[in-house]
Design an enzyme around this catalytic site. Structure first.
Site, short mmCIF file in Angstrom:
data_model
loop_
_atom_site.label_atom_id
_atom_site.label_comp_id
_atom_site.label_asym_id
_atom_site.label_seq_id
_atom_site.Cartn_x
_atom_site.Cartn_y
_atom_site.Cartn_z
N ASN A 98 -7.45 -2.78 14.54
CA ASN A 98 -8.85 -3.06 14.20
C ASN A 98 -8.99 -4.28 13.28
O ASN A 98 -10.05 -4.53 12.73
CB ASN A 98 -9.50 -1.84 13.53
N HIS A 150 -7.31 -4.77 10.44
CA HIS A 150 -7.07 -4.56 9.01
C HIS A 150 -5.79 -5.27 8.56
O HIS A 150 -4.88 -5.49 9.35
CB HIS A 150 -7.07 -3.07 8.63
N GLU A 171 -9.83 -1.93 5.48
CA GLU A 171 -10.46 -1.64 6.77
C GLU A 171 -11.69 -2.54 6.96
O GLU A 171 -12.20 -3.12 5.99
CB GLU A 171 -10.88 -0.16 6.80
N ASP A 181 0.81 -1.22 0.00
CA ASP A 181 0.00 0.00 0.00
C ASP A 181 0.84 1.27 0.00
O ASP A 181 2.05 1.23 0.25
CB ASP A 181 -0.97 -0.01 1.20
C1 F6R Z 1 1.57 -1.58 6.13
C2 F6R Z 1 0.20 -2.05 6.25
C3 F6R Z 1 -0.57 -2.04 7.53
C4 F6R Z 1 0.28 -2.39 8.76
C5 F6R Z 1 -0.58 -2.36 10.01
C6 F6R Z 1 0.25 -2.58 11.26
O1 F6R Z 1 2.03 -1.69 4.80
O2 F6R Z 1 -0.35 -2.43 5.27
O3 F6R Z 1 -1.64 -2.94 7.44
O4 F6R Z 1 0.84 -3.66 8.59
O5 F6R Z 1 -1.25 -1.14 10.11
O6 F6R Z 1 1.14 -1.50 11.41
P1 F6R Z 1 2.32 -1.53 12.46
O7 F6R Z 1 3.25 -2.61 12.04
O8 F6R Z 1 2.98 -0.18 12.37
O9 F6R Z 1 1.71 -1.80 13.79
#
Ligand code: F6R
Length: 240
Positions: A135, A137, A142, A67
């Site tokens: 959450n 995701h 989401e 992403d």
């Molecule tokens: C990152 C991504 C997100 C993260 C998630 C956890 O490319 O797609 O889904 O993997 O938000 O983020 P962290 O590792 O910062 O807790």
């Protein structure tokens, strides 16, 4: 789902690295699906160290990232394209031409999504690294995202904007929209490696492993993947 519970973050990262190294060693021209965020940093450090000390080569490796924030590109410190360069690519011998990510500054969003979907069709991930949001995701899918969705532009959930604001100077600087692979592109990977660390992920991890498979918890779709490994520390596993 194969669940590996480790003592803490360092052991989680070392275990993840072993899984990654096996893929890269077995197939030196593998396609690696990569994630940004805090969770995979220890994995990327170990990949860089292993390249430096043992010469593991990434010359023929290709990558696809999950992403990118809409409106950000390599010139922005917070862009994911920049993150990958700073945290991994600059330390290994990967050819920048072999690294792929959505273009946050694309003028035509629908065209950019179509371009990325076509690219992913041609480059099925041998392994897809994932983190998980508090959450539930995965990537920026989401809660409520249909499982059949491919690459698209999302409005980020308030909780995600809050979680990610720590990386920006001011909360209002966090972009509100992002490009993301959809659950369908993620499920197409041959192997999934999902990582989780810390008590703030415990509820999401519970839903991922033991909950109902529901679009309200996007990560739960991974229960249907034939080769998914979760590596998480004790704090993230505390509700299992
Ligand atoms: C990152 C991504 C997100 C993260 C998630 C956890 O490319 O797609 O889904 O993997 O938000 O983020 P962290 O590792 O910062 O807790």
């Amino acid at each position: 789902m194969n669940v590996i519970i480790t003592k803490g973050y360092d052991e989680m990262s070392s275990t993840a690295f072993e899984v990654m190294k096996e893929v890269v060693t077995r197939n030196p021209s593998a396609v690696l699906g990569l994630a940004t965020g805090t969770t995979p940093l220890g994995l990327y450090e170990r990949m860089a160290r292993d390249h430096r000390e043992n010469g593991t080569s990434y010359r023929e490796i290709r990558t696809v990232n999950l992403d990118e924030y809409e409106g950000l590109d390599i010139t922005s410190d917070q862009s994911y394209v920049r993150f990958m360069h700073e945290k991994l690519f600059r330390y290994i011998d990967i050819d920048p031409k072999n690294t792929n990510i959505e273009n946050g500054k694309a003028r035509d969003a629908a065209r950019e999504c179509a371009r990325y979907n076509a690219l992913l069709e041609d480059m099925r991930q041998d392994i897809q690294v994932l983190g998980i949001g508090s959450n539930g995701h995965i990537a920026f899918n989401e809660p409520g995202t249909p499982f059949e969705t491919e690459t698209h532009v999302v409005d980020l959930a308030e909780s995600t904007i809050r979680d990610n604001s720590r990386l920006f100077a001011r909360p209002e600087d966090v972009p509100r929209r992002a490009y993301t692979m959809g659950p369908k592109n993620i499920m197409n990977a041959k192997k999934i490696l999902i990582l989780a660390s810390g008590a703030n992920k415990a509820k999401a991890v519970l839903g991922l492993v033991e909950g109902e498979v529901t679009e309200q918890l996007p990560a739960s779709i991974l229960q249907r993947h034939p080769d998914c490994t979760l590596v998480c520390d004790e704090a993230a596993a505390s509700l299992l």
